[in-house]
Scaffold this motif. Structure first.
Motif, PDB file in Angstrom:
ATOM      1  N   HIS A   1      17.055 -28.583  24.834  1.00  0.00           N
ATOM      2  CA  HIS A   1      16.011 -28.770  23.829  1.00  0.00           C
ATOM      3  C   HIS A   1      15.985 -30.228  23.376  1.00  0.00           C
ATOM      4  N   ARG A   2      14.799 -30.694  23.053  1.00  0.00           N
ATOM      5  CA  ARG A   2      14.590 -32.069  22.572  1.00  0.00           C
ATOM      6  C   ARG A   2      13.824 -32.002  21.271  1.00  0.00           C
ATOM      7  N   GLY A   3      14.106 -32.916  20.359  1.00  0.00           N
ATOM      8  CA  GLY A   3      13.396 -32.882  19.090  1.00  0.00           C
ATOM      9  C   GLY A   3      13.577 -34.147  18.278  1.00  0.00           C
ATOM     10  N   VAL A   4      12.983 -34.114  17.102  1.00  0.00           N
ATOM     11  CA  VAL A   4      13.085 -35.194  16.116  1.00  0.00           C
ATOM     12  C   VAL A   4      13.462 -34.555  14.794  1.00  0.00           C
ATOM     13  N   ILE A   5      14.634 -34.918  14.251  1.00  0.00           N
ATOM     14  CA  ILE A   5      15.051 -34.428  12.939  1.00  0.00           C
ATOM     15  C   ILE A   5      14.523 -35.403  11.903  1.00  0.00           C
ATOM     16  N   LEU A   6      13.671 -34.909  11.021  1.00  0.00           N
ATOM     17  CA  LEU A   6      13.025 -35.770  10.035  1.00  0.00           C
ATOM     18  C   LEU A   6      13.994 -36.152   8.924  1.00  0.00           C
ATOM     19  N   PRO A   7      13.671 -37.189   8.140  1.00  0.00           N
ATOM     20  CA  PRO A   7      14.572 -37.608   7.057  1.00  0.00           C
ATOM     21  C   PRO A   7      14.896 -36.465   6.098  1.00  0.00           C
ATOM     22  N   LYS A   8      16.145 -36.457   5.629  1.00  0.00           N
ATOM     23  CA  LYS A   8      16.652 -35.446   4.686  1.00  0.00           C
ATOM     24  C   LYS A   8      16.450 -34.030   5.229  1.00  0.00           C
ATOM     25  N   SER A   9      16.642 -33.878   6.530  1.00  0.00           N
ATOM     26  CA  SER A   9      16.458 -32.593   7.212  1.00  0.00           C
ATOM     27  C   SER A   9      17.608 -32.374   8.186  1.00  0.00           C
ATOM     28  N   GLY A  10      17.751 -31.134   8.632  1.00  0.00           N
ATOM     29  CA  GLY A  10      18.814 -30.867   9.587  1.00  0.00           C
ATOM     30  C   GLY A  10      18.810 -29.447  10.099  1.00  0.00           C
ATOM     31  N   ILE A  11      19.904 -29.092  10.760  1.00  0.00           N
ATOM     32  CA  ILE A  11      20.125 -27.763  11.309  1.00  0.00           C
ATOM     33  C   ILE A  11      21.326 -27.180  10.583  1.00  0.00           C
ATOM     34  N   GLY A  12      21.138 -26.061   9.906  1.00  0.00           N
ATOM     35  CA  GLY A  12      22.187 -25.479   9.098  1.00  0.00           C
ATOM     36  C   GLY A  12      23.393 -25.043   9.907  1.00  0.00           C
ATOM     37  N   GLN A  13      24.524 -24.914   9.238  1.00  0.00           N
ATOM     38  CA  GLN A  13      25.768 -24.543   9.915  1.00  0.00           C
ATOM     39  C   GLN A  13      25.686 -23.089  10.396  1.00  0.00           C
TER      40      GLN A  13
ATOM     41  N   ASP B   1       7.708 -35.014  25.489  1.00  0.00           N
ATOM     42  CA  ASP B   1       6.318 -35.330  25.171  1.00  0.00           C
ATOM     43  C   ASP B   1       6.082 -35.015  23.694  1.00  0.00           C
ATOM     44  N   PRO B   2       5.998 -36.042  22.837  1.00  0.00           N
ATOM     45  CA  PRO B   2       5.790 -35.781  21.413  1.00  0.00           C
ATOM     46  C   PRO B   2       4.570 -34.912  21.119  1.00  0.00           C
ATOM     47  N   ALA B   3       3.546 -34.974  21.988  1.00  0.00           N
ATOM     48  CA  ALA B   3       2.346 -34.169  21.764  1.00  0.00           C
ATOM     49  C   ALA B   3       2.620 -32.676  21.945  1.00  0.00           C
ATOM     50  N   LYS B   4       3.702 -32.328  22.652  1.00  0.00           N
ATOM     51  CA  LYS B   4       4.029 -30.932  22.887  1.00  0.00           C
ATOM     52  C   LYS B   4       5.047 -30.374  21.895  1.00  0.00           C
TER      53      LYS B   4
ATOM     54  N   GLU C   1      18.701 -22.041   8.705  1.00  0.00           N
ATOM     55  CA  GLU C   1      18.761 -22.205   7.241  1.00  0.00           C
ATOM     56  C   GLU C   1      19.111 -23.631   6.838  1.00  0.00           C
ATOM     57  N   GLY C   2      18.742 -24.596   7.681  1.00  0.00           N
ATOM     58  CA  GLY C   2      18.987 -25.987   7.372  1.00  0.00           C
ATOM     59  C   GLY C   2      17.931 -26.555   6.441  1.00  0.00           C
ATOM     60  N   ALA C   3      18.155 -27.778   6.014  1.00  0.00           N
ATOM     61  CA  ALA C   3      17.246 -28.452   5.094  1.00  0.00           C
ATOM     62  C   ALA C   3      16.052 -29.023   5.844  1.00  0.00           C
ATOM     63  N   GLY C   4      14.909 -29.068   5.169  1.00  0.00           N
ATOM     64  CA  GLY C   4      13.753 -29.793   5.678  1.00  0.00           C
ATOM     65  C   GLY C   4      13.175 -29.228   6.963  1.00  0.00           C
ATOM     66  N   LYS C   5      12.731 -30.144   7.840  1.00  0.00           N
ATOM     67  CA  LYS C   5      12.011 -29.720   9.034  1.00  0.00           C
ATOM     68  C   LYS C   5      12.280 -30.673  10.188  1.00  0.00           C
ATOM     69  N   MET C   6      11.889 -30.223  11.383  1.00  0.00           N
ATOM     70  CA  MET C   6      12.068 -31.036  12.583  1.00  0.00           C
ATOM     71  C   MET C   6      10.936 -30.760  13.555  1.00  0.00           C
ATOM     72  N   GLN C   7      10.762 -31.661  14.503  1.00  0.00           N
ATOM     73  CA  GLN C   7       9.862 -31.460  15.625  1.00  0.00           C
ATOM     74  C   GLN C   7      10.705 -30.987  16.809  1.00  0.00           C
ATOM     75  N   PHE C   8      10.157 -30.068  17.606  1.00  0.00           N
ATOM     76  CA  PHE C   8      10.972 -29.385  18.606  1.00  0.00           C
ATOM     77  C   PHE C   8      10.193 -29.134  19.888  1.00  0.00           C
ATOM     78  N   GLN C   9      10.896 -29.323  21.037  1.00  0.00           N
ATOM     79  CA  GLN C   9      10.298 -29.060  22.350  1.00  0.00           C
ATOM     80  C   GLN C   9      11.374 -28.576  23.316  1.00  0.00           C
ATOM     81  N   PRO C  10      11.174 -27.437  24.024  1.00  0.00           N
ATOM     82  CA  PRO C  10      12.092 -27.064  25.098  1.00  0.00           C
ATOM     83  C   PRO C  10      11.833 -27.917  26.335  1.00  0.00           C
ATOM     84  N   LEU C  11      12.909 -28.432  26.957  1.00  0.00           N
ATOM     85  CA  LEU C  11      12.780 -29.194  28.199  1.00  0.00           C
ATOM     86  C   LEU C  11      13.121 -28.346  29.418  1.00  0.00           C
ATOM     87  N   LEU C  12      14.242 -27.635  29.356  1.00  0.00           N
ATOM     88  CA  LEU C  12      14.651 -26.758  30.453  1.00  0.00           C
ATOM     89  C   LEU C  12      15.066 -25.413  29.876  1.00  0.00           C
TER      90      LEU C  12
END
Length: 301
Positions: free
Chosen positions: A73-85, A37-40, A49-60
């Motif tokens: 977990h479910r989410g949307v990684i925005l452009p030029k963004s990510g999850i650091g190593q 649910d994008p609203a959640k 310590e990754g770049a940029g930002k993301m949208q995030f939601q726990p599913l289970l």
């Protein structure tokens, strides 16, 4: 100056740990299903310590099944963004992209994969992901532990300037329908579905036992069945249908994550005009149960 992950990765960890502490009250199957649910979704910055930002939601959460699933977990990684190593020394993950393309990194080696694709992040191996494109990227993450616990060690590597390998130097899979094989009357169901085992038990060091790709055509079904000692998570990649777990039926649609506990039979039916496509995650109750499952698969039939 990069914003500290005390505000973002600890949100991920605290959500997972909080879900460990509170057993789920009696719920219907429809209530147990995690629904995208994008609203959640909440905004997170500098994840591991990754770049940029993301949208995030726990599913289970960890209470979804008895095996050592820690979260979905479910989410949307925005452009030029990510999850650091980063590392997990007590668990394994799988980063999934459902569209577009992403740069996946395992142990400092980076390659671009086009979605829908997934990379298992195996026990004790550093991993991360970066969206180098100008479009948001639909992302899914599954975490399975040696126990129901979450740990992490960040490398402070945002992966926003990685050197790319032409051929990935790590295990990966694509949810490619062309690779699926027809199976008639699967588990006693109706019609012919298309199926393949995308990742075998030997890939994982935890009780994580398999990743399957399944497409159920309109009007077809998978019959009621279960694997002894095995829990499952059914993630709906596309389409619509219904699932029956332990005799209880609920509708499912794209973005849903269905928990199937140990000892529960489940059946699947496509109800829409398009095929119902699923990714099936199997997690054994413990390593001994996984070993027994592998032994049964290797016996002559």
């Amino acid at each position: 100056m990069r914003r500290s992950t005390l505000g973002s990765t600890l949100v991920l960890a605290s959500l997972a740990i909080a879900q460990l502490a509170a057993p789920a009250a009696a719920q219907t199957l429809a209530q147990r299903i995690g629904r995208t649910d994008p609203a959640k979704m909440r905004e997170l910055r500098a994840v591991h310590e990754g770049a940029g930002k993301m949208q995030f939601q726990p599913l289970l959460g960890a209470d979804a099944v008895r095996s050592n699933l820690v979260f979905v977990h479910r989410g949307v990684i925005l452009p030029k963004s990510g999850i650091g190593q980063h590392y997990h020394h007590q668990g394994e993950e799988m980063f999934v992209i459902l569209d577009g393309e992403a740069q996946f990194t395992i142990d400092g080696r980076t390659a671009t994969l086009a979605g829908p694709a997934a990379v298992p992040d195996l026990l004790g191996h550093a991993h991360g992901i970066y969206n180098a494109t100008d479009k948001p990227l639909q992302w899914l993450n599954i975490n399975v532990g040696l126990a129901k616990a979450y740990d992490k060690f960040d490398l402070n590597d945002p992966l926003d300037n990685a050197t790319l390998d032409r051929i990935p130097q790590f295990v990966s899979l694509r949810l490619d329908r062309a690779l699926l094989k027809p199976v008639a009357a699967m588990d006693g169901g109706t019609g012919t579905v298309r199926y393949r085992r995308a990742l075998e038990p030997t890939v994982f060091s935890t009780a994580w036992s398999f990743v399957d790709h399944l497409v159920v055509p309109p009007g077809a079904s998978v019959g009621s069945a279960y694997i002894p000692g095995m829990s499952e998570v059914l993630y709906v990649v596309s389409g619509a249908g219904e699932v029956t777990v332990a005799g209880e039926t609920a509708p499912i649609t794209a973005g849903d994550a269905v928990p199937v506990n140990i000892g529960q039979a489940r059946a699947i039916r496509a109800t829409g005009a398009a095929p119902l496509e699923l990714m099936v995650i199997g997690i054994a109750e413990d390593l001994a149960t996984k070993a027994d499952y592998v032994a049964r698969q290797q016996r002559p039939r």
